[in-house]
Design a protein around this motif. Structure first.
Motif, PDB file in Angstrom:
ATOM      1  N   ALA A   1     -13.027 117.162  30.760  1.00  0.00           N
ATOM      2  CA  ALA A   1     -13.894 116.565  30.200  1.00  0.00           C
ATOM      3  C   ALA A   1     -14.900 115.425  30.220  1.00  0.00           C
ATOM      4  O   ALA A   1     -15.970 115.722  30.030  1.00  0.00           O
ATOM      5  CB  ALA A   1     -12.413 115.608  29.580  1.00  0.00           C
ATOM      6  N   ALA A   2     -14.576 114.809  30.946  1.00  0.00           N
ATOM      7  CA  ALA A   2     -15.530 113.565  32.300  1.00  0.00           C
ATOM      8  C   ALA A   2     -15.330 113.620  33.441  1.00  0.00           C
ATOM      9  O   ALA A   2     -14.048 113.250  34.007  1.00  0.00           O
ATOM     10  CB  ALA A   2     -15.797 112.654  31.135  1.00  0.00           C
TER      11      ALA A   2
ATOM     12  N   SER B   1     -16.593 103.350  29.505  1.00  0.00           N
ATOM     13  CA  SER B   1     -17.288 103.336  27.999  1.00  0.00           C
ATOM     14  C   SER B   1     -17.270 104.759  28.106  1.00  0.00           C
ATOM     15  O   SER B   1     -16.998 105.458  27.240  1.00  0.00           O
ATOM     16  CB  SER B   1     -18.082 102.430  27.307  1.00  0.00           C
ATOM     17  OG  SER B   1     -19.270 102.871  25.993  1.00  0.00           O
TER      18      SER B   1
ATOM     19  N   LYS C   1      -6.901 116.090  27.663  1.00  0.00           N
ATOM     20  CA  LYS C   1      -8.021 115.420  27.581  1.00  0.00           C
ATOM     21  C   LYS C   1      -8.119 115.272  29.760  1.00  0.00           C
ATOM     22  O   LYS C   1      -7.256 114.193  29.621  1.00  0.00           O
ATOM     23  CB  LYS C   1      -9.164 115.360  26.914  1.00  0.00           C
ATOM     24  CG  LYS C   1      -9.819 115.447  25.965  1.00  0.00           C
ATOM     25  CD  LYS C   1     -11.238 115.597  25.403  1.00  0.00           C
ATOM     26  CE  LYS C   1     -11.332 116.155  24.471  1.00  0.00           C
ATOM     27  NZ  LYS C   1     -12.331 115.366  23.722  1.00  0.00           N
TER      28      LYS C   1
ATOM     29  N   ALA D   1     -13.008 110.254  23.382  1.00  0.00           N
ATOM     30  CA  ALA D   1     -12.857 110.170  22.222  1.00  0.00           C
ATOM     31  C   ALA D   1     -13.511 111.842  21.177  1.00  0.00           C
ATOM     32  O   ALA D   1     -13.343 112.491  19.780  1.00  0.00           O
ATOM     33  CB  ALA D   1     -13.056 109.664  21.498  1.00  0.00           C
ATOM     34  N   ALA D   2     -14.521 112.367  22.364  1.00  0.00           N
ATOM     35  CA  ALA D   2     -15.133 113.123  21.205  1.00  0.00           C
ATOM     36  C   ALA D   2     -14.314 114.829  21.663  1.00  0.00           C
ATOM     37  O   ALA D   2     -13.023 115.529  22.144  1.00  0.00           O
ATOM     38  CB  ALA D   2     -16.361 114.315  22.099  1.00  0.00           C
ATOM     39  N   ILE D   3     -15.107 115.336  20.140  1.00  0.00           N
ATOM     40  CA  ILE D   3     -14.099 117.024  19.375  1.00  0.00           C
ATOM     41  C   ILE D   3     -14.408 117.354  20.601  1.00  0.00           C
ATOM     42  O   ILE D   3     -15.281 117.969  20.688  1.00  0.00           O
ATOM     43  CB  ILE D   3     -14.467 117.119  17.913  1.00  0.00           C
ATOM     44  CG1 ILE D   3     -13.647 115.451  17.313  1.00  0.00           C
ATOM     45  CG2 ILE D   3     -13.488 117.662  17.691  1.00  0.00           C
ATOM     46  CD1 ILE D   3     -13.983 115.307  15.631  1.00  0.00           C
TER      47      ILE D   3
ATOM     48  N   ARG E   1     -14.546 106.724  28.125  1.00  0.00           N
ATOM     49  CA  ARG E   1     -14.347 106.496  26.110  1.00  0.00           C
ATOM     50  C   ARG E   1     -13.990 107.394  25.696  1.00  0.00           C
ATOM     51  O   ARG E   1     -13.797 108.212  24.637  1.00  0.00           O
ATOM     52  CB  ARG E   1     -13.772 105.057  25.993  1.00  0.00           C
ATOM     53  CG  ARG E   1     -13.251 104.862  25.338  1.00  0.00           C
ATOM     54  CD  ARG E   1     -12.895 103.087  24.486  1.00  0.00           C
ATOM     55  NE  ARG E   1     -12.377 102.297  26.060  1.00  0.00           N
ATOM     56  CZ  ARG E   1     -13.677 101.656  26.217  1.00  0.00           C
ATOM     57  NH1 ARG E   1     -14.908 101.871  25.800  1.00  0.00           N
ATOM     58  NH2 ARG E   1     -13.028 100.754  27.029  1.00  0.00           N
ATOM     59  N   ARG E   2     -15.539 107.642  26.098  1.00  0.00           N
ATOM     60  CA  ARG E   2     -16.073 108.576  24.654  1.00  0.00           C
ATOM     61  C   ARG E   2     -16.411 109.964  25.212  1.00  0.00           C
ATOM     62  O   ARG E   2     -16.176 110.951  23.968  1.00  0.00           O
ATOM     63  CB  ARG E   2     -17.957 108.106  24.846  1.00  0.00           C
ATOM     64  CG  ARG E   2     -18.884 106.598  24.542  1.00  0.00           C
ATOM     65  CD  ARG E   2     -20.119 106.973  24.042  1.00  0.00           C
ATOM     66  NE  ARG E   2     -20.719 107.087  25.197  1.00  0.00           N
ATOM     67  CZ  ARG E   2     -21.113 106.231  26.426  1.00  0.00           C
ATOM     68  NH1 ARG E   2     -21.098 105.028  26.257  1.00  0.00           N
ATOM     69  NH2 ARG E   2     -21.645 107.300  27.323  1.00  0.00           N
ATOM     70  N   HIS E   3     -16.347 110.335  26.191  1.00  0.00           N
ATOM     71  CA  HIS E   3     -15.404 111.770  26.092  1.00  0.00           C
ATOM     72  C   HIS E   3     -14.146 111.606  25.773  1.00  0.00           C
ATOM     73  O   HIS E   3     -14.087 113.609  25.465  1.00  0.00           O
ATOM     74  CB  HIS E   3     -15.556 112.401  28.321  1.00  0.00           C
ATOM     75  CG  HIS E   3     -17.418 112.735  27.898  1.00  0.00           C
ATOM     76  ND1 HIS E   3     -18.339 111.156  27.931  1.00  0.00           N
ATOM     77  CD2 HIS E   3     -17.809 113.774  28.668  1.00  0.00           C
ATOM     78  CE1 HIS E   3     -19.674 111.599  28.604  1.00  0.00           C
ATOM     79  NE2 HIS E   3     -19.783 113.032  28.309  1.00  0.00           N
TER      80      HIS E   3
ATOM     81  N   ARG F   1     -23.566 116.780  33.121  1.00  0.00           N
ATOM     82  CA  ARG F   1     -23.831 115.283  31.990  1.00  0.00           C
ATOM     83  C   ARG F   1     -22.297 114.670  31.849  1.00  0.00           C
ATOM     84  O   ARG F   1     -22.693 113.588  30.884  1.00  0.00           O
ATOM     85  CB  ARG F   1     -24.309 116.037  30.359  1.00  0.00           C
ATOM     86  CG  ARG F   1     -25.867 116.635  30.561  1.00  0.00           C
ATOM     87  CD  ARG F   1     -26.191 117.404  29.008  1.00  0.00           C
ATOM     88  NE  ARG F   1     -24.969 118.962  29.340  1.00  0.00           N
ATOM     89  CZ  ARG F   1     -25.738 119.976  28.237  1.00  0.00           C
ATOM     90  NH1 ARG F   1     -26.048 119.328  27.176  1.00  0.00           N
ATOM     91  NH2 ARG F   1     -24.948 121.227  28.126  1.00  0.00           N
ATOM     92  N   GLU F   2     -21.449 114.936  32.130  1.00  0.00           N
ATOM     93  CA  GLU F   2     -20.049 114.404  31.701  1.00  0.00           C
ATOM     94  C   GLU F   2     -20.154 114.086  33.016  1.00  0.00           C
ATOM     95  O   GLU F   2     -18.790 113.093  33.492  1.00  0.00           O
ATOM     96  CB  GLU F   2     -18.925 115.615  31.705  1.00  0.00           C
ATOM     97  CG  GLU F   2     -18.741 116.903  30.871  1.00  0.00           C
ATOM     98  CD  GLU F   2     -19.970 118.037  31.498  1.00  0.00           C
ATOM     99  OE1 GLU F   2     -20.926 118.107  32.949  1.00  0.00           O
ATOM    100  OE2 GLU F   2     -20.217 118.437  31.089  1.00  0.00           O
TER     101      GLU F   2
END
Length: 417
Positions: free
Chosen positions: A126-127, A408, A101, A415-417, A411-413, A353-354
């Motif tokens: 991803a972000a 944080s 990602k 880890a997102a599937i 990191r969430r993005h 949103r990313e």
């Protein structure tokens, strides 16, 4: 596109972090320090630092030419396409990166790029983290200098800004009365300066404004030093600023060239082979505007002596790039850019949103950025891109908490599937 990389902590299929280069020359420093480096280490990521075309060593033409004809390949869209190509190339040529990602980080204009990439190339990103990113293109950026004044007051108090404005008005009156001979001599001005010439006069006041703006935007910790220098003058309120300027300029061995021609020379094609000043002016003249006026025709807004109008910058663009560089052309491109990317009038639950946005409270550029919502953080007491450094005990608690929020979020993005 030139790039730098640090792969010493990369794990197979770990995330790709890209610090997006803007209107500057990239250097290795960000590969070994700063919050982007720290996140790459924490998550076993590959870290890249990309250089924007026409800056540093990333020249599309062999002779490093900056003629108008060759500058036609300099645009936001081309730069974003370069970045997209870079990502696809790295992933396709490195089996360890095929499914990695991609996280973009940028500051100032490159933060804008990191934001807009998520709209143009959502399949690649991803972000993103956009620090101090202006998102609204506009020619008459009168808010900038007004926020410089507000930040001085916020950091030091009303006495500083009041003395500054009184000092500027005193200088304006000297020019209006054609009584500048002693002033210019005290400031060690070069003999080519013509106080009766409108362009020279505007350049003079633009230069003074830029000095204060540079302190506020890039060296905010020196604001108390600057204000103390103003307030400790034993002269009248009106002459305090003049005294400070004399102290700045009088001891220089070379005369101070305040003229319009001196300003114009900064942007000549043969004068700029490394600083990026001509390339950046070309981008602002063609797509962004962002001219720091101190008097605005649009809403009667004024600041810093009210001597720098929009037409001054339009004149500078024409003199630098030819008669085809018209205000109507810029306005059309600004309207197109804002329509495409949404400016700052967007609902972040639907768009970007990313992206997480951060701004310094003292930063004049925040007027054109996203400052509201759960994915926007305004950092009290800080200015332009001061949040890109590592977490540090010398920073405020709120600054370090903001950095943890950024980490944080990204990191969430990952880890997102």
């Amino acid at each position: 596109m030139r790039y730098l990389q640090n792969a010493e902590y990369h794990k197979p299929q770990g995330p790709i972090y890209i610090f997006v280069g803007g209107e500057w020359t990239i250097t290795p420093g960000l590969l070994s320090t700063g919050l982007t480096h720290d996140m790459a280490v924490e998550n076993g990521g590959m870290l890249y630092y990309t250089e924007h075309r026409y800056y540093g060593q990333s020249w599309p033409h062999e002779n490093n030419s900056l003629t108008v004809a060759q500058l036609q390949h300099l645009s936001l869209e081309q730069a974003l396409a370069d970045l997209a190509y870079f990502i696809r190339y790295q992933k396709s040529h490195n089996p360890h990166l095929n499914h990695s990602k991609v996280i973009l980080i940028g500051g100032s204009y490159s933060g804008s790029m990191a934001t807009w990439m998520t709209q143009l190339y959502p399949e690649l990103i991803a972000a993103s983290w956009a620090s101090s990113a202006p998102l609204l293109a506009k020619a008459d950026f009168h808010e900038y200098m007004k926020l410089v004044s507000s930040s001085l007051q916020l950091s030091y108090g009303h006495n500083c800004t009041e003395r500054l404005e009184m000092g500027l008005q005193h200088l304006v009156e000297l020019f209006k009365a054609n009584e500048t001979e002693s002033l210019l001599k005290a400031l060690n001005a070069c003999g080519n300066f013509n106080a009766m010439d409108a362009l020279d006069r505007i350049s003079f006041f633009n230069g003074i404004g830029n000095y204060f703006a540079l302190i506020v935007q890039s060296y905010s910790t020196y604001i108390p030093v600057l204000c103390n220098a103003l307030l400790r003058q034993q002269s009248s309120e009106e002459k305090a600023l003049q005294n400070v300027l004399e102290q700045l300029y009088a001891d220089d061995t070379q005369c101070q060239d305040f003229s319009y021609q001196a300003m114009l020379q900064l942007f000549e094609e043969h004068s700029d082979q490394s600083s990026g000043t001509r390339a950046w002016l070309y981008q602002t003249c063609n797509q962004f505007g962002w001219y720091t006026t101190t008097i605005s025709d649009s809403n009667s807004s004024s600041s810093f002596g009210s001597q720098v109008p929009l037409w001054y910058f339009e004149h500078l663009c024409r003199d630098s790039f030819g008669a085809g560089q018209t205000s109507s052309k810029l306005q059309a491109n600004i309207a197109r850019l804002n329509a495409q990317f949404g400016g700052i009038a967007f609902n972040q639950s639907e768009r970007y949103r990313e992206v997480i946005f951060t701004h310094g409270q003292l930063d004049p550029w925040r007027a054109l950025g996203q400052q509201h919502g759960n994915q926007a953080i305004v950092l009290s007491g800080y200015s332009h891109v001061e949040d890109l450094t590592s977490i540090n005990v010398r920073d405020t608690v709120s600054m370090n908490l903001a950095k943890l929020r950024v980490m944080s979020f990204l990191r969430r993005h990952i880890a997102a599937i």
